[in-house]
Design a protein around this motif. Sequence first.
Motif, PDB file in Angstrom:
ATOM      1  N   VAL A 229      17.254   2.058  26.128  1.00  0.00           N
ATOM      2  CA  VAL A 229      18.583   2.651  25.950  1.00  0.00           C
ATOM      3  C   VAL A 229      18.913   3.487  27.179  1.00  0.00           C
ATOM      4  O   VAL A 229      18.070   3.716  28.041  1.00  0.00           O
ATOM      5  CB  VAL A 229      18.629   3.545  24.684  1.00  0.00           C
ATOM      6  N   ASP A 230      20.133   3.959  27.255  1.00  0.00           N
ATOM      7  CA  ASP A 230      20.546   4.767  28.406  1.00  0.00           C
ATOM      8  C   ASP A 230      20.132   6.228  28.284  1.00  0.00           C
ATOM      9  O   ASP A 230      19.888   6.894  29.283  1.00  0.00           O
ATOM     10  CB  ASP A 230      22.072   4.685  28.603  1.00  0.00           C
ATOM     11  N   ASP A 231      20.071   6.739  27.063  1.00  0.00           N
ATOM     12  CA  ASP A 231      19.760   8.163  26.862  1.00  0.00           C
ATOM     13  C   ASP A 231      18.913   8.309  25.604  1.00  0.00           C
ATOM     14  O   ASP A 231      19.424   8.594  24.523  1.00  0.00           O
ATOM     15  CB  ASP A 231      21.059   8.970  26.743  1.00  0.00           C
ATOM     16  N   ALA A 232      17.617   8.118  25.756  1.00  0.00           N
ATOM     17  CA  ALA A 232      16.736   8.114  24.586  1.00  0.00           C
ATOM     18  C   ALA A 232      16.719   9.448  23.840  1.00  0.00           C
ATOM     19  O   ALA A 232      16.797   9.454  22.602  1.00  0.00           O
ATOM     20  CB  ALA A 232      15.319   7.713  25.010  1.00  0.00           C
ATOM     21  N   PRO A 233      16.619  10.599  24.521  1.00  0.00           N
ATOM     22  CA  PRO A 233      16.604  11.856  23.762  1.00  0.00           C
ATOM     23  C   PRO A 233      17.855  12.054  22.913  1.00  0.00           C
ATOM     24  O   PRO A 233      17.772  12.528  21.773  1.00  0.00           O
ATOM     25  CB  PRO A 233      16.491  12.924  24.858  1.00  0.00           C
ATOM     26  N   ASN A 234      19.014  11.692  23.448  1.00  0.00           N
ATOM     27  CA  ASN A 234      20.251  11.880  22.686  1.00  0.00           C
ATOM     28  C   ASN A 234      20.325  10.925  21.499  1.00  0.00           C
ATOM     29  O   ASN A 234      20.759  11.318  20.402  1.00  0.00           O
ATOM     30  CB  ASN A 234      21.463  11.681  23.589  1.00  0.00           C
ATOM     31  N   VAL A 235      19.911   9.667  21.702  1.00  0.00           N
ATOM     32  CA  VAL A 235      19.910   8.714  20.588  1.00  0.00           C
ATOM     33  C   VAL A 235      18.982   9.193  19.485  1.00  0.00           C
ATOM     34  O   VAL A 235      19.325   9.173  18.299  1.00  0.00           O
ATOM     35  CB  VAL A 235      19.501   7.307  21.077  1.00  0.00           C
ATOM     36  N   ALA A 236      17.791   9.655  19.858  1.00  0.00           N
ATOM     37  CA  ALA A 236      16.843  10.156  18.865  1.00  0.00           C
ATOM     38  C   ALA A 236      17.412  11.362  18.124  1.00  0.00           C
ATOM     39  O   ALA A 236      17.245  11.493  16.904  1.00  0.00           O
ATOM     40  CB  ALA A 236      15.520  10.513  19.529  1.00  0.00           C
ATOM     41  N   LYS A 237      18.112  12.230  18.847  1.00  0.00           N
ATOM     42  CA  LYS A 237      18.712  13.413  18.220  1.00  0.00           C
ATOM     43  C   LYS A 237      19.780  13.011  17.210  1.00  0.00           C
ATOM     44  O   LYS A 237      19.846  13.564  16.095  1.00  0.00           O
ATOM     45  CB  LYS A 237      19.315  14.306  19.298  1.00  0.00           C
ATOM     46  N   GLU A 238      20.622  12.057  17.565  1.00  0.00           N
ATOM     47  CA  GLU A 238      21.679  11.628  16.645  1.00  0.00           C
ATOM     48  C   GLU A 238      21.097  10.918  15.420  1.00  0.00           C
ATOM     49  O   GLU A 238      21.585  11.098  14.301  1.00  0.00           O
ATOM     50  CB  GLU A 238      22.666  10.731  17.377  1.00  0.00           C
ATOM     51  N   CYS A 239      20.044  10.131  15.632  1.00  0.00           N
ATOM     52  CA  CYS A 239      19.402   9.470  14.498  1.00  0.00           C
ATOM     53  C   CYS A 239      18.770  10.499  13.562  1.00  0.00           C
ATOM     54  O   CYS A 239      18.853  10.369  12.325  1.00  0.00           O
ATOM     55  CB  CYS A 239      18.338   8.486  14.992  1.00  0.00           C
ATOM     56  N   PHE A 240      18.169  11.520  14.145  1.00  0.00           N
ATOM     57  CA  PHE A 240      17.560  12.589  13.345  1.00  0.00           C
ATOM     58  C   PHE A 240      18.609  13.251  12.445  1.00  0.00           C
ATOM     59  O   PHE A 240      18.347  13.534  11.278  1.00  0.00           O
ATOM     60  CB  PHE A 240      16.914  13.618  14.268  1.00  0.00           C
ATOM     61  N   ALA A 241      19.790  13.479  12.998  1.00  0.00           N
ATOM     62  CA  ALA A 241      20.857  14.111  12.220  1.00  0.00           C
ATOM     63  C   ALA A 241      21.284  13.235  11.048  1.00  0.00           C
ATOM     64  O   ALA A 241      21.798  13.750  10.039  1.00  0.00           O
ATOM     65  CB  ALA A 241      22.054  14.399  13.124  1.00  0.00           C
ATOM     66  N   LEU A 242      21.055  11.941  11.154  1.00  0.00           N
ATOM     67  CA  LEU A 242      21.405  11.019  10.074  1.00  0.00           C
ATOM     68  C   LEU A 242      20.230  10.699   9.157  1.00  0.00           C
ATOM     69  O   LEU A 242      20.342   9.850   8.268  1.00  0.00           O
ATOM     70  CB  LEU A 242      21.965   9.723  10.673  1.00  0.00           C
ATOM     71  N   GLY A 243      19.088  11.348   9.377  1.00  0.00           N
ATOM     72  CA  GLY A 243      17.961  11.188   8.473  1.00  0.00           C
ATOM     73  C   GLY A 243      16.901  10.211   8.899  1.00  0.00           C
ATOM     74  O   GLY A 243      15.996   9.898   8.129  1.00  0.00           O
ATOM     75  N   VAL A 244      16.981   9.732  10.151  1.00  0.00           N
ATOM     76  CA  VAL A 244      15.983   8.785  10.663  1.00  0.00           C
ATOM     77  C   VAL A 244      15.316   9.394  11.885  1.00  0.00           C
ATOM     78  O   VAL A 244      15.987   9.735  12.862  1.00  0.00           O
ATOM     79  CB  VAL A 244      16.625   7.425  11.018  1.00  0.00           C
ATOM     80  N   ARG A 245      14.003   9.504  11.830  1.00  0.00           N
ATOM     81  CA  ARG A 245      13.258  10.107  12.926  1.00  0.00           C
ATOM     82  C   ARG A 245      12.580   9.021  13.752  1.00  0.00           C
ATOM     83  O   ARG A 245      11.791   8.224  13.235  1.00  0.00           O
ATOM     84  CB  ARG A 245      12.212  11.082  12.384  1.00  0.00           C
ATOM     85  N   ILE A 246      12.916   8.994  15.039  1.00  0.00           N
ATOM     86  CA  ILE A 246      12.281   8.094  15.988  1.00  0.00           C
ATOM     87  C   ILE A 246      11.945   8.905  17.235  1.00  0.00           C
ATOM     88  O   ILE A 246      12.418  10.032  17.399  1.00  0.00           O
ATOM     89  CB  ILE A 246      13.187   6.890  16.340  1.00  0.00           C
ATOM     90  N   SER A 247      11.128   8.342  18.115  1.00  0.00           N
ATOM     91  CA  SER A 247      10.640   9.105  19.262  1.00  0.00           C
ATOM     92  C   SER A 247      11.300   8.669  20.562  1.00  0.00           C
ATOM     93  O   SER A 247      11.307   7.468  20.880  1.00  0.00           O
ATOM     94  CB  SER A 247       9.124   8.916  19.416  1.00  0.00           C
ATOM     95  N   PRO A 248      11.824   9.624  21.343  1.00  0.00           N
ATOM     96  CA  PRO A 248      12.160   9.303  22.724  1.00  0.00           C
ATOM     97  C   PRO A 248      10.846   9.175  23.491  1.00  0.00           C
ATOM     98  O   PRO A 248      10.065  10.119  23.568  1.00  0.00           O
ATOM     99  CB  PRO A 248      12.974  10.515  23.187  1.00  0.00           C
ATOM    100  N   PHE A 249      10.594   8.002  24.018  1.00  0.00           N
ATOM    101  CA  PHE A 249       9.305   7.724  24.667  1.00  0.00           C
ATOM    102  C   PHE A 249       9.424   7.758  26.177  1.00  0.00           C
ATOM    103  O   PHE A 249       8.561   7.282  26.896  1.00  0.00           O
ATOM    104  CB  PHE A 249       8.804   6.356  24.190  1.00  0.00           C
ATOM    105  N   GLY A 250      10.514   8.346  26.617  1.00  0.00           N
ATOM    106  CA  GLY A 250      10.858   8.442  28.027  1.00  0.00           C
ATOM    107  C   GLY A 250      12.357   8.646  28.096  1.00  0.00           C
ATOM    108  O   GLY A 250      13.048   8.615  27.077  1.00  0.00           O
ATOM    109  N   PRO A 251      12.905   8.861  29.275  1.00  0.00           N
ATOM    110  CA  PRO A 251      14.347   9.088  29.383  1.00  0.00           C
ATOM    111  C   PRO A 251      15.196   7.944  28.850  1.00  0.00           C
ATOM    112  O   PRO A 251      16.284   8.167  28.327  1.00  0.00           O
ATOM    113  CB  PRO A 251      14.560   9.277  30.888  1.00  0.00           C
ATOM    114  N   LYS A 252      14.690   6.711  28.961  1.00  0.00           N
ATOM    115  CA  LYS A 252      15.477   5.537  28.583  1.00  0.00           C
ATOM    116  C   LYS A 252      14.719   4.601  27.636  1.00  0.00           C
ATOM    117  O   LYS A 252      15.002   3.412  27.578  1.00  0.00           O
ATOM    118  CB  LYS A 252      15.894   4.768  29.842  1.00  0.00           C
TER     119      LYS A 252
END
Length: 348
Positions: free
Chosen positions: A292-315
């Motif tokens: 993805v283009d922005d892994a930390p932000n995607v993970a943060k948005e997923c967390f807010a929706l109840g799904v926890r995943i890991s940013p494994f690097g910037p992208k």
Amino acid sequence: MATLSIQHPIDLRSDTVTKPSVPMREAMAAAEVGDDQYGEDPTVRRLEETVAALFGYPDAMFVPTGVMANHIGIRLQVAPGEEVICDADAHIVAHENGGLAAHAGIQTRTLPSTRGLLDPAALAAMIRVGDRYTVGTRALEVENTHNRGGGAVYPIDTLREIRALADSFNLGVHLDGARIWNAHKASGVPLKDYGAIGHTMSVCMSKGLGAPAGSLVLLPPDRSEEARALRRRLGGSMRQVGILAAGAQYALENNLDRLSQDHENATRIAAALRAAGASVREPETNIVLVDVDDAPNVAKECFALGVRISPFGPKLLRIVTHLDVSAQDCDTAADVVSSVLMQSPERG
């Protein structure tokens, strides 16, 4: 963004987040215990003997963590001021806080690989005999499955080539088998065939198998006392630890065969994300990597929706299936991740 209906949080950050089941807790509560520091915990010894036999080793030693298991296994083969060769994304390099250097004075020498799987020919070119002017290679390290490689499984013939290479140079081999159980279920390779690759080996009980804690280091002949002394020096000796060993024994006896369900769920998530247009690497076991283009932000948005995943690097995102998530949970998680990716600025 429309809020998707999540009945409960879905945690796909790692297969370490599992919680012991009621039957596992009952087995732990009923465990016969003794002082393991004195070698008197019968539940620990049963687990150690069981795992050693599965992989064809003369002995195994229960330790609190996989990091400690890797550290002890490598230290039995490599002295301070010597080197171990591994791939550039190996867990011992990327995720163990420089422990080999900080605690043992061991140098790690790395080379790039594809999906974390070393090429024997490239590996051969890296080996140094060593003399008064150069650091000598003393061991090779391989990781199966490979975490940062997306749960990649080594072909057994490649591992045998690496072991033969090590033998030709009189080098040791350490096999980081934190997820060797997943490799076994995905490939059908017998555990003893994997055990024959390493002079030492680590196996984890608290990932796919779902025990609350604990790993084992598999030991070569006549090294048990040395390994146990090293465990104590590192602060890893414990007392009535049969309570934890009972959880690990239960996991081994009840949760090994079901790992194929985790692999199927990972494939399920990958297919759903790919159908939604995501750039997904094909999973071999229970780890899904998504570019993805922005892994930390995607993970943060997923967390807010109840799904926890890991940013494994910037992208790079990592999604890991395990025994505490169902196929329905995985479908829901895939919908959430897809929704977030569809709403991301680069897709807009």
